[in-house]
Design a protein around this motif. Structure first.
Motif, PDB file in Angstrom:
ATOM      1  N   THR A   8       0.843  -1.198   0.000  1.00  0.00           N
ATOM      2  CA  THR A   8       0.000   0.000   0.000  1.00  0.00           C
ATOM      3  C   THR A   8       0.877   1.246   0.000  1.00  0.00           C
ATOM      4  O   THR A   8       1.917   1.279   0.653  1.00  0.00           O
ATOM      5  N   ILE A   9       0.431   2.246  -0.736  1.00  0.00           N
ATOM      6  CA  ILE A   9       1.143   3.532  -0.771  1.00  0.00           C
ATOM      7  C   ILE A   9       0.126   4.650  -0.562  1.00  0.00           C
ATOM      8  O   ILE A   9      -1.081   4.421  -0.664  1.00  0.00           O
ATOM      9  N   ARG A  10       0.641   5.830  -0.267  1.00  0.00           N
ATOM     10  CA  ARG A  10      -0.243   7.004  -0.217  1.00  0.00           C
ATOM     11  C   ARG A  10       0.338   8.011  -1.192  1.00  0.00           C
ATOM     12  O   ARG A  10       1.259   8.757  -0.852  1.00  0.00           O
ATOM     13  N   HIS A  11      -0.157   7.972  -2.402  1.00  0.00           N
ATOM     14  CA  HIS A  11       0.345   8.855  -3.449  1.00  0.00           C
ATOM     15  C   HIS A  11      -0.692   9.947  -3.688  1.00  0.00           C
ATOM     16  O   HIS A  11      -1.730   9.716  -4.292  1.00  0.00           O
ATOM     17  N   ALA A  39       0.017   3.054   4.911  1.00  0.00           N
ATOM     18  CA  ALA A  39       0.943   2.741   3.819  1.00  0.00           C
ATOM     19  C   ALA A  39       1.986   1.765   4.342  1.00  0.00           C
ATOM     20  O   ALA A  39       2.344   1.799   5.522  1.00  0.00           O
TER      21      ALA A  39
END
Lengths: 345, 80
Positions: A240-243, A318
């Motif tokens: 998971t990422i926070r873009h 994330a």
């Protein structure tokens, strides 16, 4: 109030997995819904049809190409026999049929939460360039081709290596004109016209799954980066990422198109620039990843479709890992036999 | 020095760093982790090199070279 009976498709949990198992698993884990779940399958060996802990009963469906009347006849049977009152189609090829039949489904008492036909067509691969521009994203050079002459011209213009893609499914990476022609024929045979020729962008694949509320807002979304993919470019490991830029692009997409229902943005991140590859009008097969990090999008979709008041869920951590693995399920022939002989388990 | 991208890294004491924006992860050895942490709080290369000479048996000249090399690596990774 009648109990919730949800029918869902895409239970082909194979090396090219459909989203159905992830959707079913998500709905099972929701604390409030407690649905009875019907699996809609096109093959008696779709693994999800045999997962009794997820699917209460599986039914064979007529192929979407069989048309409206065959489809509605089958749905009517499910309404009469099972009390079906909600449907989640999870395969691209089914969506036009479900969307076209929305009034009939509603009349039968079967709710859905899908985009309308205009919205569905707008995110078609042939319109993505314009859409990407409106969302402030980049788009790999893409040409729509309908014959070999156009293919040749498109390959010359785009340059090798490039991707030859079907309008719904399938993408072949090719390095020379001969391979492009072979891929073109394969795509046409499997998926028909048009065929797309797209420049290959080298970068990192980042995707976002979400649900639009149909009024321009989001009911939840999660972004992930693919870390390992299969030979068919299906995610087998991710994080998971926070873009922020990707999340904002999704919000612009929802606001601009008033999108209703599930969607996935498939993008390549290269030198800080986001290149949009596709917008899928449904959940991806990795949708359970979002559920597991606290954003149960299938449950959000069902609640929205039922007209319940719900808050968007966007908070997740994330750095959570997703690892898909293979597993064997051993069962007797009962479900297989019943699906084959009687059309249901 | 630009520290915004470095500051967003989740860095643990063992030198494992995760970038929540891109999903990339990195591993630094103990000295690398120390340099990373120092850069994240805004220290300059000279100050970091001097700090290294206090904790490790290394000349100031060598420490400055190592810090410079680390900074180049971080630039290559687009973290600086």
């Amino acid at each position: 109030m009648n109990p919730l009976v949800v029918a869902l498709s895409g239970l082909n949990a194979t090396d090219n997995p459909g989203p159905g198992v992830g959707v079913a698993r998500s709905l099972r884990e929701d604390k409030g819904l407690d649905p009875k779940m019907l699996g809609l399958v096109y093959d008696a060996l779709e693994p999800g049809a045999h997962m009794e802990w997820l699917v209460d009963r599986a039914y064979m469906m007529p192929y979407p190409l069989a048309g409206k009347s065959a489809f509605l006849e089958r749905i009517s049977q499910l309404v009469a026999q099972e009390g079906l009152n909600f449907a989640i189609p999870n395969l691209d090829l089914e969506l036009p049929l479900y969307i076209r039949c929305a009034p009939e489904l509603e009349a039968l008492g079967v709710k859905t939460f899908l985009p309308d036909m205009a919205q569905f067509k707008l995110r078609g691969k042939e319109h993505l360039g314009q859409l990407a521009e409106e969302l402030g994203l980049h788009m790999p050079q893409t040409k729509v081709v309908n014959n070999l002459e156009e293919l040749k011209e498109a390959c010359e213009e785009v340059g090798f290596p490039l991707l030859v893609k079907g309008a719904f499914y399938s993408a072949h990476l090719v390095h020379n004109p001969l391979a492009a022609v072979a891929a073109y024929h394969e795509v046409v045979t499997q998926w028909g016209y048009p065929v797309l020729v797209q420049a290959r962008i080298e970068g990192e694949e980042i995707n976002l799954v979400g649900v639009g509320d149909g009024k321009g807002g989001s009911l939840g979304q999660v972004s992930a980066k693919k870390l390992v993919v299969s030979s068919q470019n299906k995610i087998f490991a991710g994080v998971t990422i926070r873009h922020e830029a990707l999340a904002k692009a999704a919000e612009r997409f929802l606001a601009r198109y008033q999108w209703r229902g599930a969607f996935e943005l498939e993008c390549i991140l290269k030198d800080e620039e986001i290149h949009m590859i596709e917008i899928n009008p449904r959940f991806p097969a990795w949708v359970y990843f979002a559920t597991a990090v606290g954003v149960n999008l299938p449950a959000q979709l069902v609640k929205a479709g039922l007209g319940l008041e719900i808050e968007p869920v966007k908070d997740y951590e994330a750095g959570k890992l997703f690892l898909r693995y293979t597993y064997e399920m051993i069962t007797d022939m009962t479900h297989f036999k019943n699906l084959t002989l009687h059309g249901h388990t | 020095m630009e520290i915004t991208r470095l500051s967003r890294l989740a860095l643990n004491q063992e030198g494992f760093a995760f970038d929540p924006l891109t999903g990339n992860s990195y591993v630094a050895n103990s000295t690398g982790a120390l340099v990373l942490e120092a850069l994240r709080v805004g220290k300059g290369p000279e100050e970091i090199a001097l700090h290294l000479t206090e904790g490790y048996e290394v000349s100031l000249e060598q420490a400055a070279l190592d810090v410079g090399e680390m900074i180049e690596q971080l630039k290559y990774l687009k973290l600086l």
